[in-house]
Each structure stands twice: as C-alpha cells, then as structure tokens.
Design a protein around this motif. Sequence first.
Motif, PDB file in Angstrom:
ATOM      1  N   SER A 169       3.442  14.756  76.946  1.00 38.79           N
ATOM      2  CA  SER A 169       2.508  14.875  78.061  1.00 38.79           C
ATOM      3  C   SER A 169       1.035  15.614  77.957  1.00 38.79           C
ATOM      4  N   THR A 170      -0.059  14.878  78.705  1.00 39.46           N
ATOM      5  CA  THR A 170      -1.321  15.566  78.533  1.00 39.46           C
ATOM      6  C   THR A 170      -1.317  16.625  79.879  1.00 39.46           C
ATOM      7  N   TYR A 171      -1.729  17.432  79.671  1.00 38.14           N
ATOM      8  CA  TYR A 171      -1.898  18.501  80.715  1.00 38.14           C
ATOM      9  C   TYR A 171      -3.549  18.694  81.295  1.00 38.14           C
ATOM     10  N   LEU A 172      -4.553  17.628  80.922  1.00 31.16           N
ATOM     11  CA  LEU A 172      -5.771  17.918  81.520  1.00 31.16           C
ATOM     12  C   LEU A 172      -5.682  17.369  82.921  1.00 31.16           C
ATOM     13  N   ASN A 173      -6.393  18.330  83.900  1.00 30.48           N
ATOM     14  CA  ASN A 173      -6.474  17.725  85.131  1.00 30.48           C
ATOM     15  C   ASN A 173      -7.375  16.648  85.351  1.00 30.48           C
ATOM     16  N   LEU A 174      -6.933  15.386  85.790  1.00 30.24           N
ATOM     17  CA  LEU A 174      -7.806  14.412  85.827  1.00 30.24           C
ATOM     18  C   LEU A 174      -7.966  13.714  87.270  1.00 30.24           C
TER      19      LEU A 174
ATOM     20  N   MET B  64       7.260  18.456  76.465  1.00 26.89           N
ATOM     21  CA  MET B  64       6.113  19.144  76.043  1.00 26.89           C
ATOM     22  C   MET B  64       4.898  18.567  74.983  1.00 26.89           C
TER      23      MET B  64
END
Lengths: 134, 141
Positions: B33-38, B30
């Motif tokens: 991690s990065t949760y940006l949609n790239l 949690m």
Amino acid sequence: MKLKRPPRRSAPETIVALIDVVFFLLVFFMLIGRLDATSPFELRPARAVTGTDMPAGGVTLAIAADGALALDGAEADAAAVLDRIAARLESAPDTLVRVNADRAAHLSEVLPLVAGIEALGARDVMLVVTPERE
Amino acid sequence: MKLARYHSDKALISLVPLIDVMLILLVFFMVTSTYLNLDMIPFVERSEEAPADAGAGAASEPAGTLLLRISADGQAILAGQPLTDEALGAEIAARIADNPLLSVVVLPSTRATTQDLVSVLDALTLAGATRIRLMQLAAQP
C-alpha cells in the motif's frame, strides 16, 4: 526404536490476544492504504489545498521531474503511453486517467500529453495533488 | 446449591495456520500500500454540455472572460501586471463579486512547473472562480 510422541498441547489462551492485535493491524492497514501501482521513479505531486477526493480505478500516468513517463508503474515513452491509453479507452470509454506529475515537472512535459489524452476521447482526466505540507 | 463447573472445551482447530495467514496478509498490505494522502484537480471533466455552454457564454458575454498568464518563473500575470498568489486571489475575488459568471482562461508558459500551475489554480478556486479553463499554445517551443 519407537519414539515417544510428545503430548499435543492446545494453544495457550494468550494467542487469542495476538490474533486480535493482528486483525486490528490488518484492518488498519487495509483502510488507510491505497493499492495503487507505484511509479518506478521518485515523484512528489504538487501541493494544493483545494483538491477533492480522488476516485479509485482507472489508469495512472506518472510524469517525473525530468519528463520520464510511466503508465501504471511501467516505464514507457509518450507514443506507447498514448497507444495504451487509446486501447484502454476503446474497451472502456469511461476509463479515468490520473496524471501524477512531479511538482517540478515542466508544463511542456505535462500539457501536451494531457491534450493528447483528451484528443483520444478521455472524458475524465485529473491531476493528482497532495494536501500535505512538508 | 453448588453448580458443577462446565469443563472448558479445548480448541479443536489449530490457530497457528490462521495466524500464519493473517501475518502474511498483514505484511502484504503493509508493503504494497501507499500511504501518501492524495487529492485531485480535474483537467477534463465528464460533461458533454460544458463546451457548448462555454462557447455560448463567451459569445454572449465578451467581457466575462479573463486571460491570466503564468510566466516561466511561475508568476501569475494579469493584464501585464505580475501578481503574487494573494494579490491574484483578491483581484479575482473582486472581479467575481462584480460578475459571478466570470470565466478565467489560464495560459501558462511551458517553462513553468506543475506546482506553479497548481498554485495559481488553487488561488483561483479559493477566490471563488468556478469557470477556469486551461489553454496552451500548440506551436510553442
């Protein structure tokens, strides 16, 4: 004095449900997250609707709006960045280079670096974009 | 007939360490991690034949290349005419209908931002352009 040991109790049944939920959350976060080195400064990639899925691996060059640079999360200047990418390309010529430039970064900060990376012999250089609207 | 009920086995291994480890893993994923949609747009593609092919194409089809400039304020300029992204898309789509092999050379001002460039590349790709090249002037201040 001899203390009486409390009788050992087995785990109650409800703990199995807790394990289920925790496992579910664990798998969820592993699937939706990306384990990338984060840049040491605030960075918002450019928005694009025609971007394609980004492959994993390689090195990530972050470029802030004010031109600050970071390679794989560690701040560095342009010469150091190019040196380290050259070293990576020497050991693995197929290394993928991701350029994660802030949407407000001037191209004078971005394009010369990309040209420099290309001149080092990189065969896969990509610009990171995001399909998300705000 | 009355069946004898099996006596349920008690767990021999304690579940508490398992839960501890799982919670640690959960917090780790949690937090790290990065949760940006790239997504990505390729700058340099892995193809050895592309430069030679483009060179030959440019030599044999002198009319098949279009120069598109991006001004310092992010405006796309085609043949001296400033265009919005929509107008640019329509113009490029019309030219690609005439010449499907049209290649577009983009020359952005160094004062333009990354978003300006990406917006123009987006408009070009949506219009159907597949041969897009990016050019920069080396000596530009």
